[in-house]
Design a protein around this motif. Sequence first.
Motif, short mmCIF file in Angstrom:
data_model
loop_
_atom_site.label_atom_id
_atom_site.label_comp_id
_atom_site.label_asym_id
_atom_site.label_seq_id
_atom_site.Cartn_x
_atom_site.Cartn_y
_atom_site.Cartn_z
N SER A 105 20.78 0.87 1.72
CA SER A 105 19.89 1.96 1.29
C SER A 105 18.54 1.42 0.85
O SER A 105 17.51 2.08 1.03
N ALA A 106 18.52 0.22 0.27
CA ALA A 106 17.25 -0.41 -0.12
C ALA A 106 16.41 -0.71 1.12
O ALA A 106 15.19 -0.50 1.12
N MET A 107 17.05 -1.18 2.18
CA MET A 107 16.33 -1.47 3.42
C MET A 107 15.77 -0.19 4.03
O MET A 107 14.60 -0.13 4.45
N VAL A 108 16.58 0.86 4.06
CA VAL A 108 16.13 2.14 4.62
C VAL A 108 14.95 2.70 3.82
O VAL A 108 13.98 3.20 4.38
N SER A 109 15.05 2.61 2.50
CA SER A 109 13.98 3.09 1.64
C SER A 109 12.68 2.32 1.89
O SER A 109 11.59 2.91 1.93
N GLU A 110 12.80 1.02 2.07
CA GLU A 110 11.61 0.20 2.33
C GLU A 110 10.98 0.54 3.67
O GLU A 110 9.75 0.65 3.80
N LEU A 111 11.80 0.73 4.70
CA LEU A 111 11.29 1.12 6.02
C LEU A 111 10.61 2.48 5.96
O LEU A 111 9.56 2.70 6.58
N GLN A 112 11.20 3.41 5.20
CA GLN A 112 10.61 4.74 5.07
C GLN A 112 9.28 4.67 4.31
O GLN A 112 8.35 5.42 4.62
N ARG A 113 9.20 3.76 3.33
CA ARG A 113 7.93 3.61 2.60
C ARG A 113 6.84 3.11 3.54
O ARG A 113 5.70 3.60 3.50
N MET A 114 7.16 2.16 4.40
CA MET A 114 6.16 1.66 5.35
C MET A 114 5.73 2.76 6.32
O MET A 114 4.55 2.88 6.66
N ILE A 145 2.78 -9.11 -10.35
CA ILE A 145 3.35 -7.77 -10.46
C ILE A 145 2.52 -6.79 -9.63
O ILE A 145 1.30 -6.70 -9.79
N ILE A 146 3.14 -6.10 -8.73
CA ILE A 146 2.44 -5.18 -7.84
C ILE A 146 2.34 -3.81 -8.51
O ILE A 146 3.35 -3.23 -8.90
N THR A 147 1.12 -3.34 -8.64
CA THR A 147 0.91 -2.02 -9.23
C THR A 147 1.10 -0.96 -8.15
O THR A 147 0.41 -0.97 -7.13
N ALA A 148 2.03 -0.08 -8.36
CA ALA A 148 2.31 0.97 -7.38
C ALA A 148 1.27 2.08 -7.48
O ALA A 148 0.81 2.43 -8.58
N LEU A 149 0.89 2.62 -6.35
CA LEU A 149 -0.05 3.73 -6.30
C LEU A 149 0.72 5.03 -6.48
O LEU A 149 1.57 5.38 -5.66
N GLU A 150 0.45 5.74 -7.56
CA GLU A 150 1.14 7.01 -7.82
C GLU A 150 0.48 8.12 -7.01
O GLU A 150 -0.74 8.25 -7.00
N LEU A 151 1.31 8.91 -6.34
CA LEU A 151 0.79 9.96 -5.46
C LEU A 151 1.60 11.24 -5.61
O LEU A 151 2.82 11.22 -5.52
N THR A 152 0.90 12.35 -5.82
CA THR A 152 1.52 13.65 -5.64
C THR A 152 1.42 14.00 -4.15
O THR A 152 0.73 13.31 -3.39
N LYS A 153 2.10 15.05 -3.75
CA LYS A 153 2.03 15.46 -2.34
C LYS A 153 0.61 15.84 -1.96
O LYS A 153 0.14 15.51 -0.86
N GLU A 154 -0.09 16.53 -2.86
CA GLU A 154 -1.46 16.95 -2.59
C GLU A 154 -2.39 15.74 -2.46
O GLU A 154 -3.28 15.72 -1.60
N GLU A 155 -2.19 14.74 -3.30
CA GLU A 155 -3.03 13.53 -3.23
C GLU A 155 -2.76 12.76 -1.94
O GLU A 155 -3.69 12.20 -1.34
N ALA A 156 -1.51 12.74 -1.50
CA ALA A 156 -1.18 12.09 -0.23
C ALA A 156 -1.84 12.81 0.94
O ALA A 156 -2.35 12.17 1.88
N LEU A 193 -2.42 4.01 4.51
CA LEU A 193 -2.38 2.87 3.60
C LEU A 193 -1.87 1.63 4.34
O LEU A 193 -1.23 1.75 5.40
N THR A 194 -2.14 0.46 3.78
CA THR A 194 -1.57 -0.75 4.36
C THR A 194 -0.05 -0.73 4.17
O THR A 194 0.45 -0.16 3.19
N LEU A 195 0.65 -1.36 5.08
CA LEU A 195 2.11 -1.28 5.07
C LEU A 195 2.73 -1.93 3.83
O LEU A 195 3.82 -1.57 3.42
N ASP A 196 2.03 -2.91 3.23
CA ASP A 196 2.59 -3.61 2.08
C ASP A 196 2.25 -2.95 0.75
O ASP A 196 2.65 -3.44 -0.31
#
Length: 391
Positions: free
Chosen positions: A204-213, A37-48, A221-224
């Motif tokens: 839309s899932a593919m677009v969302s994933e590309l935008q996340r990378m 299970i991949i733990t997602a990094l939670e980020l606010t805009k300020e933290e990013a 951050l690393t792309l994965d």
Amino acid sequence: MKNKLLSLILIFVLVLQITAVAYAEESVIQEEAEQTIITALELTKEEALELALQNSMELEIKRLELLKAEVSYKDDIRGIKKSEDNIEYFPLRDPLTGALIPDSAINLVLIKNGAARRGVELALNIAKWNLAMTENKVSYNVEKAYFDLIQAEKDHQIAGESLKLAEKQLEQGKLRYQLGMMSKQQLLGLELGYSQTKSGFDASAMVSELQRMSFNNTVGLTLDKAVELTDKVQSREYEEIDLDASIKKALEENGGVRIYKENYELSKLTLQAVRARYPENTFRYREQEAETKKAEQSLLQIMNGVEMGVRSAYLSLKTSEKQIATFELAVKQAEEALRITELSFQLGQNTANDVTQANINLMNAKKSLAQQIHAFNLALLDFEYSTGIGK
């Protein structure tokens, strides 16, 4: 009898062993699944923003260039002080081109009118302003990437809602078909609508994933790496804008305007120094006079560009803000249209294609509203950055 009892015991033991093995295998699989299970990094805009400013190699280069400029500034100021005591001791450099000036008469004027010091100070200030503008650029890119990823995730969410609705309509259609309340052709229409909606969801899932990378790459951050953005999609509030005051502020604070303005002032001071040595009808004087005119023209051009940037960002902001209410109304109308269409379909007054089209219309209306909010946020972002030091 004993043999039969022994056989039953052996079968019972065998069942227990098989059950134990199966349970052990299931435990291992479950443990492995939990580990993957991949733990997602939670980020606010300020933290990013903070993360990107820490990871930016471009910023690190600008910081090193500033340190280099500070060392050069100290050396050049010492040389100017020595030249003030003895004009022959330290030949000055042209404050604009950096070329050595062998003429002591010109050097003397450049020292007296302050051009020598201003030229050295400008080199240091340019390094400072370049660092500030690079920080601005990194911050802008992160904020834009943050909004872009939120928008992509919102589109995926809307596509998911539409898919659930299409699936619900298809299940109801299958039941109605079994009861003889609708034709095979109508059922095929619902199946086609579900298939189209599923394709849209996958896209839309593919677009969302590309935008996340892309976002990960922007913040360093690393792309994965999985990320979860915690800020919500909504129209940001802002104070009432005084356009004239905003333009004035931009012209005062923009780094490019500062550089070109100081270049123009140094060019005028250099022309003053050249006049002390060369008459106005000489080639050397005319050459410097032309350079001064060019510096003035460049200053006017960049000032016009900065003002145009502020005005265009302001117009985009106001236009996108006004259109949000229209798209909100369109969503309400599409929701009501879908409700009426589904009801009419149940009464046999509409076809399955009508329901599918109403579902598509609602999805498009929601996407348009989300895109308009996104456009508004980007317009506000552009306006905020257009009135500062620049990027």
